[in-house]
Design an enzyme around this catalytic site. Sequence first.
Site, PDB file in Angstrom:
ATOM      1  N   PHE A 127      -4.092  -7.692  -9.088  1.00  0.00           N
ATOM      2  CA  PHE A 127      -5.402  -7.564  -8.463  1.00  0.00           C
ATOM      3  C   PHE A 127      -5.848  -8.952  -7.992  1.00  0.00           C
ATOM      4  O   PHE A 127      -5.659  -9.953  -8.690  1.00  0.00           O
ATOM      5  CB  PHE A 127      -6.408  -6.978  -9.458  1.00  0.00           C
ATOM      6  CG  PHE A 127      -7.741  -6.696  -8.834  1.00  0.00           C
ATOM      7  CD1 PHE A 127      -7.895  -5.608  -7.982  1.00  0.00           C
ATOM      8  CD2 PHE A 127      -8.825  -7.532  -9.055  1.00  0.00           C
ATOM      9  CE1 PHE A 127      -9.118  -5.361  -7.376  1.00  0.00           C
ATOM     10  CE2 PHE A 127     -10.045  -7.290  -8.452  1.00  0.00           C
ATOM     11  CZ  PHE A 127     -10.192  -6.197  -7.617  1.00  0.00           C
ATOM     12  N   ASP A 200      -4.127  -8.276 -18.659  1.00  0.00           N
ATOM     13  CA  ASP A 200      -5.334  -7.727 -18.048  1.00  0.00           C
ATOM     14  C   ASP A 200      -5.317  -6.212 -18.289  1.00  0.00           C
ATOM     15  O   ASP A 200      -4.413  -5.508 -17.811  1.00  0.00           O
ATOM     16  CB  ASP A 200      -5.333  -8.047 -16.550  1.00  0.00           C
ATOM     17  CG  ASP A 200      -6.573  -7.505 -15.835  1.00  0.00           C
ATOM     18  OD1 ASP A 200      -7.164  -6.515 -16.313  1.00  0.00           O
ATOM     19  OD2 ASP A 200      -6.916  -8.058 -14.777  1.00  0.00           O
ATOM     20  N   TYR A 225     -16.263  -0.984 -17.100  1.00  0.00           N
ATOM     21  CA  TYR A 225     -16.940  -0.069 -16.173  1.00  0.00           C
ATOM     22  C   TYR A 225     -16.009   0.936 -15.518  1.00  0.00           C
ATOM     23  O   TYR A 225     -16.454   1.715 -14.682  1.00  0.00           O
ATOM     24  CB  TYR A 225     -17.743  -0.827 -15.113  1.00  0.00           C
ATOM     25  CG  TYR A 225     -17.024  -1.940 -14.382  1.00  0.00           C
ATOM     26  CD1 TYR A 225     -16.071  -1.658 -13.428  1.00  0.00           C
ATOM     27  CD2 TYR A 225     -17.327  -3.265 -14.647  1.00  0.00           C
ATOM     28  CE1 TYR A 225     -15.422  -2.683 -12.757  1.00  0.00           C
ATOM     29  CE2 TYR A 225     -16.685  -4.296 -13.982  1.00  0.00           C
ATOM     30  CZ  TYR A 225     -15.739  -4.003 -13.037  1.00  0.00           C
ATOM     31  OH  TYR A 225     -15.106  -5.004 -12.381  1.00  0.00           O
ATOM     32  N   LYS A 226     -14.748   0.916 -15.899  1.00  0.00           N
ATOM     33  CA  LYS A 226     -13.827   1.917 -15.365  1.00  0.00           C
ATOM     34  C   LYS A 226     -13.714   3.055 -16.380  1.00  0.00           C
ATOM     35  O   LYS A 226     -14.645   3.835 -16.530  1.00  0.00           O
ATOM     36  CB  LYS A 226     -12.486   1.244 -15.063  1.00  0.00           C
ATOM     37  CG  LYS A 226     -12.584   0.136 -14.009  1.00  0.00           C
ATOM     38  CD  LYS A 226     -11.220  -0.494 -13.742  1.00  0.00           C
ATOM     39  CE  LYS A 226     -11.331  -1.678 -12.799  1.00  0.00           C
ATOM     40  NZ  LYS A 226     -11.672  -1.291 -11.412  1.00  0.00           N
ATOM     41  N   ARG A 370      -5.687   6.120  -3.848  1.00  0.00           N
ATOM     42  CA  ARG A 370      -5.667   6.040  -5.313  1.00  0.00           C
ATOM     43  C   ARG A 370      -6.478   7.183  -5.901  1.00  0.00           C
ATOM     44  O   ARG A 370      -7.597   7.462  -5.459  1.00  0.00           O
ATOM     45  CB  ARG A 370      -6.332   4.751  -5.796  1.00  0.00           C
ATOM     46  CG  ARG A 370      -5.614   3.492  -5.516  1.00  0.00           C
ATOM     47  CD  ARG A 370      -6.131   2.373  -6.432  1.00  0.00           C
ATOM     48  NE  ARG A 370      -7.599   2.349  -6.538  1.00  0.00           N
ATOM     49  CZ  ARG A 370      -8.259   1.511  -7.320  1.00  0.00           C
ATOM     50  NH1 ARG A 370      -7.607   0.642  -8.083  1.00  0.00           N
ATOM     51  NH2 ARG A 370      -9.572   1.523  -7.358  1.00  0.00           N
TER      52      ARG A 370
END
Lengths: 411, 411
Positions: A127, A200, A225-226, A370
């Site tokens: 990312f 990560d 927050y995912k 995705r």
Amino acid sequence: MTSTTRSDCARRDDEDPLAGFRREFLLPEGVVYLDGNSLGALPAAAPARIARTVEQEWGERLIASWNDAGWWDKPRTLGAMLAPLVGAGPHEVVVGDGTSANLFKALVAALRLNPERRVVLGETGNFPTDLYITGGVAEIMGAVERRVDADRRAALAGALAAGDVAVLLLSHVDYRTGALRDMAEITRLAHANGALVVWDLCHSVGALPVELAGCGVDFAVGCTYKYLNAGPGAPAFVFAAERHHGAARQPLTGWHGHARPFDFSAEYAPADGASSFLSGSQPVVAAAALEASLDLWQRVDLHQLREKSLALTELFIESTGSAGLELVTPREGGRRGSQVALRHPQGYAIVQALIARGVVGDFRAPDVLRFGFAPLYLRYTDVFDAASALVEVVRGEEWRDPRFTAAKAVT
Amino acid sequence: MTSTTRSDCARRDDEDPLAGFRREFLLPEGVVYLDGNSLGALPAAAPARIARTVEQEWGERLIASWNDAGWWDKPRTLGAMLAPLVGAGPHEVVVGDGTSANLFKALVAALRLNPERRVVLGETGNFPTDLYITGGVAEIMGAVERRVDADRRAALAGALAAGDVAVLLLSHVDYRTGALRDMAEITRLAHANGALVVWDLCHSVGALPVELAGCGVDFAVGCTYKYLNAGPGAPAFVFAAERHHGAARQPLTGWHGHARPFDFSAEYAPADGASSFLSGSQPVVAAAALEASLDLWQRVDLHQLREKSLALTELFIESTGSAGLELVTPREGGRRGSQVALRHPQGYAIVQALIARGVVGDFRAPDVLRFGFAPLYLRYTDVFDAASALVEVVRGEEWRDPRFTAAKAVT
């Protein structure tokens, strides 16, 4: 085409041991939300928890709440609640700051623990923030950044065998492809070659069991927050293995990381445990949402979660096969996270057409669609319906509508 | 003893042009809150604004709100709303991260802009996080930390005259003494000696007019949870002067600071303006409270604010004179912020005794009683009552009660 019918899916929903969790989320009507890997859904308990923090703790009790409502210790109490989700001890995790800042801290701490070496090994497809922060760390530390394809084991082994890697930074699950990396084996390989590891966990925490201590990981970071459903921009977390406590030194030495902050001492002295990775005051209102979510997560069986996640992604892969999109995600369950990525040159327009039908996934440039599968609030029937919609959108070329090809996505 | 009576104060309240703002805060009954310099009061509009962000933007619109609700741009839109409060242009301020992280970024950026010099000059009595972060920056940058008493002009001038100071970090208003520093003159002095300046505005923003551009300041940071009333741990802000845009490089290079984040480029390219000081995702729910507060601040006349602030602190100093406590804050109005600090060996117990009477100030080790005066929600009669309470507690030795001497404060 899969042989699974919608009735089969309804039956699986009836038998799903995690089915009850769906009621603990507030989900919009008529939407199949396959973007929980970007922003998780709202826990039903969160609004009241937030309102209590705002109206009672802040509004009525004001400054006293730093003690009385436990605000000061939230980074630690929330860290201890989060720890079992990543296979860590309660003193090894603190919640605070963002993923980027925590990555910065962890990478600097790792470089300082391995001072004879100057290379930070990252992955080509990580990312962007991981890449950019690595660059920022390399520059300020006078280190050298190198990148390798994390899914080519020989390349990874070769890069580590060079013998100059101080720290390896990998994503546990790739944000785009959904590939799951073998944390135990790669960590062992890194250590055998004298490198420390930073993982990560943004796309694995809350999506599958993570065993940081079991894998001997040095440092890890992740967002909440995912899959953890703590709300937009909610505080991130950082893990520091107990064996590094005391020795690990991060550079953002704010007063919340001090051993005795209320001495107001003129000199810095790092706190015990992962607390030394804290910097300044943390957003307490945002923490309230995380707490509501972590309350719920204490009751989740992570092995049931993983089982359902694999079943959902498997169902989606099978049921969308006839659309003819290239599967980016590994076909083998053991090598994927809780996400399915497909490739199509018109991926952006297809995602827009699906959103118009109430199936929310997202798009990652240049051509990846995705779909994230949050097992706590998705049903098998949802996945069946979403897969059917995708097949129809692609086969019927619904995406050609100018409404879908025109706009430019932001997230 | 002052000659001002409570009726005089009531009359001043009637004539106060800022009196209407008090209704825009939710304040607990029976409390005179003199700790808004630590945690500001709750804006009346905040709970509904937060609830909208949580229930509608997050709960119903989910990921779409990153675009539709402007979440992605909040650090910039809130920065532009905040900018007039510190005398800055809209592109010179971004909101995000905490004060500690922003200090780290600003100090590193300043050191990089002045590469021939290695000294970071700080002040002996600065808030601990400023001292600790300076130490963290000095270590990672191979710089040298030096400290001086910021209120001894000759010492400050001497330290700058050494000719090796890359950057001077000062607090605009001292967190403990309430002393206000002459930003224009000190910035001029620093520049004349080849140093850049970073100002910490935590105790001045929202307490008095700040003129960053007018004073030629290079960088500044500040929090939003004190006089700006954005709630516990709300995001901080950072100011970067326009003339440094492009050249200033901070090290926490996360993807929100990228020029084109949604290109998902493998290489970092800093955004324009102060946006390059952003790192990762910011707590959107916390930002909602800040937005509610900044809405209100757009209507505040900062010169009326300053005038009232000086009148309130003057009233408190005069009216508590008979208690016999040592005044720590400068007696001259032009040299103080919106705070009065008094010294007493039993300061902690006195503060507790006042809290028991509903007068909330705070204590800073070893012996300082701090009283903050937020002009938007404090009345002259409140200050009169608080001063009377302090005189009675001290002269009647109420603080000797074991309830007040026993406990240990956290904040």
